[in-house]
Design a protein around this motif. Structure first.
Motif, short mmCIF file in Angstrom:
data_model
loop_
_atom_site.label_atom_id
_atom_site.label_comp_id
_atom_site.label_asym_id
_atom_site.label_seq_id
_atom_site.Cartn_x
_atom_site.Cartn_y
_atom_site.Cartn_z
N GLY A 62 0.80 -1.22 0.00
CA GLY A 62 0.00 0.00 0.00
C GLY A 62 0.83 1.26 0.00
O GLY A 62 0.53 2.23 -0.71
N ALA A 63 1.92 1.28 0.80
CA ALA A 63 2.74 2.48 0.91
C ALA A 63 3.49 2.78 -0.38
O ALA A 63 3.71 3.96 -0.73
CB ALA A 63 3.74 2.32 2.06
N THR A 64 3.90 1.74 -1.12
CA THR A 64 4.66 1.96 -2.35
C THR A 64 3.76 2.12 -3.58
O THR A 64 4.22 2.59 -4.62
CB THR A 64 5.63 0.79 -2.60
N GLN A 65 2.48 1.74 -3.47
CA GLN A 65 1.61 1.78 -4.64
C GLN A 65 1.44 3.18 -5.24
O GLN A 65 1.48 3.33 -6.47
CB GLN A 65 0.23 1.20 -4.29
N PRO A 66 1.25 4.24 -4.44
CA PRO A 66 1.17 5.57 -5.07
C PRO A 66 2.44 5.95 -5.82
O PRO A 66 2.36 6.55 -6.91
CB PRO A 66 0.93 6.50 -3.87
N ILE A 67 3.60 5.63 -5.26
CA ILE A 67 4.87 5.94 -5.94
C ILE A 67 4.97 5.17 -7.24
O ILE A 67 5.33 5.71 -8.30
CB ILE A 67 6.06 5.62 -5.01
N VAL A 68 4.66 3.87 -7.18
CA VAL A 68 4.70 3.04 -8.38
C VAL A 68 3.69 3.55 -9.42
O VAL A 68 3.97 3.57 -10.63
CB VAL A 68 4.42 1.57 -8.02
N GLY A 69 2.50 3.97 -8.95
CA GLY A 69 1.51 4.52 -9.86
C GLY A 69 2.00 5.76 -10.58
O GLY A 69 1.81 5.92 -11.79
N ILE A 114 6.60 -5.01 -2.28
CA ILE A 114 7.02 -4.09 -3.35
C ILE A 114 6.65 -4.67 -4.72
O ILE A 114 6.16 -3.95 -5.60
CB ILE A 114 8.53 -3.83 -3.26
N ALA A 115 6.89 -5.97 -4.89
CA ALA A 115 6.62 -6.61 -6.18
C ALA A 115 5.15 -6.52 -6.56
O ALA A 115 4.82 -6.31 -7.73
CB ALA A 115 7.07 -8.07 -6.13
N LEU A 116 4.26 -6.67 -5.59
CA LEU A 116 2.83 -6.61 -5.88
C LEU A 116 2.41 -5.21 -6.34
O LEU A 116 1.50 -5.06 -7.16
CB LEU A 116 2.03 -7.04 -4.65
N SER A 117 3.06 -4.18 -5.82
CA SER A 117 2.78 -2.82 -6.29
C SER A 117 3.03 -2.70 -7.79
O SER A 117 2.34 -1.96 -8.49
CB SER A 117 3.67 -1.80 -5.57
N CYS A 118 4.01 -3.45 -8.27
CA CYS A 118 4.45 -3.33 -9.67
C CYS A 118 3.74 -4.30 -10.61
O CYS A 118 3.84 -4.13 -11.84
CB CYS A 118 5.95 -3.58 -9.75
N THR A 119 3.08 -5.33 -10.09
CA THR A 119 2.58 -6.40 -10.97
C THR A 119 1.11 -6.75 -10.78
O THR A 119 0.57 -7.51 -11.58
CB THR A 119 3.39 -7.69 -10.73
N ALA A 120 0.47 -6.21 -9.75
CA ALA A 120 -0.89 -6.68 -9.44
C ALA A 120 -1.96 -5.77 -10.03
O ALA A 120 -1.78 -5.14 -11.07
CB ALA A 120 -1.04 -6.84 -7.92
N SER A 121 -3.09 -5.66 -9.34
CA SER A 121 -4.31 -5.10 -9.92
C SER A 121 -4.15 -3.69 -10.49
O SER A 121 -4.67 -3.39 -11.57
CB SER A 121 -5.42 -5.09 -8.86
N ASN A 122 -3.47 -2.81 -9.78
CA ASN A 122 -3.40 -1.41 -10.21
C ASN A 122 -2.73 -1.29 -11.59
O ASN A 122 -3.23 -0.60 -12.49
CB ASN A 122 -2.64 -0.58 -9.18
N ILE A 123 -1.60 -1.97 -11.77
CA ILE A 123 -0.89 -1.90 -13.05
C ILE A 123 -1.68 -2.63 -14.14
O ILE A 123 -1.78 -2.15 -15.28
CB ILE A 123 0.52 -2.50 -12.91
#
Length: 407
Positions: A62-69, A114-123
């Protein structure tokens, strides 16, 4: 290239790559609970420590998802997705050789988070939304989410079979093999980066301006807060259901079969809610999902589980599992447009992951404190019912900028 220049084969290959990436990322992540009883015995980790590792995974995600987005909106999804797969593999290597709590925490918690931020639902939803027309967007996102759920149907039985016939370490080796398949899937899906973005009417926005606009919108705040319950309920189930069934004397194969059923029925539910979202009120559908999940939790945990009741519970929860994804993504596009979808979805997802943290860690903490999961499931039911009603009040009027563009 423009969307209209894409051939059907190109469209399906992009969507298929995104779906496979999402499928395997989530399938492995949702099967970690099957390892818990064996790692408690072999590694010496406690239920609370394992729960904390999974909880940290969700907070890091959750914390890294905005940055990855923001990175995905600025640089494209390809570098983000490929880096995420590599980090996923590193995390699984930590888990394979784990002989202490810190290695489990590093692998399952930090690396996989971290990996899920880059590969899961949002992306995956970002790729999908950019590939198809607005008229088909909800159905397409539902279809990708549906295919994405098949990873649990594959990963869960594979994990339990390897645990039963070999050991839990070999099950993690199986995970590493699945993660390697994610590399070509991420590469193919991220071809969406080559598609020209939709024209922006009016003054262009920066990422900061888009975030300020979203946080100032009451409907977006309601959406993000209600999204909290989604993470809490789902991660509580995937993390603690296998251990709960083990305590109740249910054969371990029932737990893995139930997780597989969740994945199978999620295929139906995700596509259905994506299709319905193109035709009916997304906020009402979303609130209804939260409330129906809560009623299913109550019906299952209020009575001693049996193999049949567990499988039925899995089928019901599966049909309500990732159906929220196309609805949440669709509402964000409806409110603010497509340009910063990954960024705004990532910020909303932080609330989801706070719920995931509490679902994973709180469930283990309550079990250690009281010796059962009674308080945990009752809280999950109460919060879910409240969030469902809250979601149904959401303001769905687009932002002023979008309204002016449409005028």
């Amino acid at each position: 290239m423009k969307k209209t220049d894409l051939s059907p084969v190109q469209i399906w290959s992009i969507l298929g790559g995104a779906a496979i990436m999402l499928s395997l990322a989530m399938g492995m992540r949702q099967s970690f609970g099957l390892l818990q009883p064996h790692m408690i015995r072999d590694v010496g980790i406690t239920a609370a420590e394992f729960s904390l590792a999974v909880a940290l995974q969700n907070i890091v995600w959750g914390a890294t998802q905005p940055i990855v987005g923001i990175w995905a909106d600025k640089y494209g999804t390809r570098p983000v997705a490929l880096l995420g797969v590599v980090i996923y593999i590193i995390g699984l290597i930590f888990l394979r050789f784990a002989d202490a709590t810190w290695m489990v925490t590093m692998g399952v918690g930090f690396c996989v988070g971290i990996a899920l931020s880059c590969t899961a639902s949002n992306i995956a939803m970002n790729i999908t939304a950019r590939t198809v027309s607005a008229a088909k967007r909800g159905t397409a996102m539902g279809a990708v989410s549906a295919i994405g759920s098949l990873g649990l149907t594959l990963a869960s039985p594979m994990t339990q079979s390897l645990i039963t016939n070999v050991n839990w370490q070999m099950a993690v080796v199986g995970f590493i093999g699945l993660a390697c398949v994610m590399l070509p899937a991420a590469f193919i899906g991220s071809r969406a980066d080559k598609i020209e973005p939709e024209a922006v009417v009016g003054k262009p926005q920066s990422a900061k301006e888009a975030i300020v606009e979203a946080l100032g919108h009451k409907g977006y705040r309601v959406l993000a807060i209600a999204f909290f319950v989604c993470g809490l309920q789902l991660v509580f189930i995937t993390t603690h259901l296998p251990a709960y069934l083990d305590i109740c004397g249910i054969d371990p194969s029932v737990g893995s079969t139930t997780l597989a059923l969740i994945g199978l029925f999620n295929v139906i539910g995700s596509y259905l809610f994506g299709w319905l979202g193109d035709r009916y009120s997304k906020r009402m559908l979303l609130g209804g999902i939260y409330m129906l999940r809560s009623l299913a939790l109550f019906a299952f945990f209020a009575y001693p589980p049996t193999p049949v009741s567990t499988l039925v519970f899995g089928a019901i929860m599966g049909s309500l599992w990732l159906g929220v994804v196309p609805l949440v993504s669709g509402l964000i596009v409806h409110l603010f447009g497509l340009r910063f979808m990954a960024t705004l979805a990532g910020i909303a997802f932080m609330s989801h992951q706070v719920g995931s943290f509490l679902g994973a860690w709180g469930g283990g903490y309550i079990f250690n404190a009281f010796g059962n999961y009674d308080l945990a499931w009752k809280l999950a039911v109460a919060i879910g019912l409240a969030a469902g009603l809250f979601q149904m009040t959401m303001n769905i009027q687009p932002s002023e900028r979008i309204r002016l563009q449409s005028a």
